[in-house]
Design an enzyme around this catalytic site. Sequence first.
Site, short mmCIF file in Angstrom:
data_model
loop_
_atom_site.label_atom_id
_atom_site.label_comp_id
_atom_site.label_asym_id
_atom_site.label_seq_id
_atom_site.Cartn_x
_atom_site.Cartn_y
_atom_site.Cartn_z
N CYS A 1 0.83 -1.20 0.00
CA CYS A 1 0.00 0.00 0.00
C CYS A 1 0.87 1.26 0.00
O CYS A 1 1.51 1.55 -0.99
CB CYS A 1 -1.00 -0.03 1.17
SG CYS A 1 -2.38 1.10 0.93
N HIS B 1 -3.63 -4.91 0.50
CA HIS B 1 -3.14 -5.32 1.82
C HIS B 1 -3.18 -6.85 1.96
O HIS B 1 -4.12 -7.40 2.55
CB HIS B 1 -3.99 -4.67 2.92
CG HIS B 1 -3.61 -3.26 3.21
ND1 HIS B 1 -2.54 -2.93 4.01
CD2 HIS B 1 -4.13 -2.09 2.78
CE1 HIS B 1 -2.43 -1.61 4.08
NE2 HIS B 1 -3.38 -1.07 3.33
N GLU C 1 -1.61 -8.74 3.93
CA GLU C 1 -1.57 -9.21 5.33
C GLU C 1 -2.98 -9.41 5.89
O GLU C 1 -3.18 -10.23 6.78
CB GLU C 1 -0.75 -8.25 6.20
CG GLU C 1 -1.45 -6.97 6.64
CD GLU C 1 -1.58 -5.93 5.54
OE1 GLU C 1 -1.12 -6.17 4.41
OE2 GLU C 1 -2.14 -4.84 5.83
#
Length: 243
Positions: free
Chosen positions: A115, A216, A218
Amino acid sequence: MKEPVIGITASVFVAEGGPGAGAVRLFAGAEYVAAVARAGGCPVVLPGTGGRERAERHLDAVDGVVLTGGGDVDPWLYGEEPRPGLGRVWPERDEYELALVRATMARGVPVLGICRGLQVVNVALGGTLLQDLAGVAGAVQHWQDAANHVEGHTVTLAAGSLLQRVLGQERLRTNSFHHQAVRKAAPGLTVSAWTADGMVEGLEDEAGLVLAVQWHPEGMADRQPAMLALFAWLVAAARGGGK
Ligand code: MN
């Protein structure tokens, strides 16, 4: 073999109300830490202070770096005046992270940019950003209302790119939480992914040491193996460093 040490850049949070109002906190989201650990790395958090000297010293201690999400990069750093729609900037973090990116490339330390991290890589190497996507005609939704594990827009991957090989597919749906995007990719970086509106969703370098995504992973890594594979790539590349 010991786990490679993976530095995770800290985000900045300033409490606006309550007893801690005004206090500055440097922190890493637990999902970054968990994804690095699940991929076989030893996560450490790097507070983004102290400029180039601190960044260089931190690199002595880590084998790989995750550049995390966060606020906007100061447009002065890519030669623009601030425009309406620019979010909060934190120049100390910018200074540290830009120095960190340049040092990782000089030393051959692998980097996963996420990001803001993708945008930091781009600016560090001479690229520019769109300061605000609001009002861009034909844009798909890049700041989803849904939770971060929910698939949002579709991302198309460049055939034969490192990103496509790591993810193991040509197209996938990702989450999206950004109001800025790459305008001009930096020299030396290749666009490896994009959305239907042409926005850049992936960048990589020719040496195969920088992999950056605008979404993102994660937040999706505990549900989708392809997202965890990005962190596994970083850990494997960090092992290859020979430290
Ligand atoms: Mn997006």
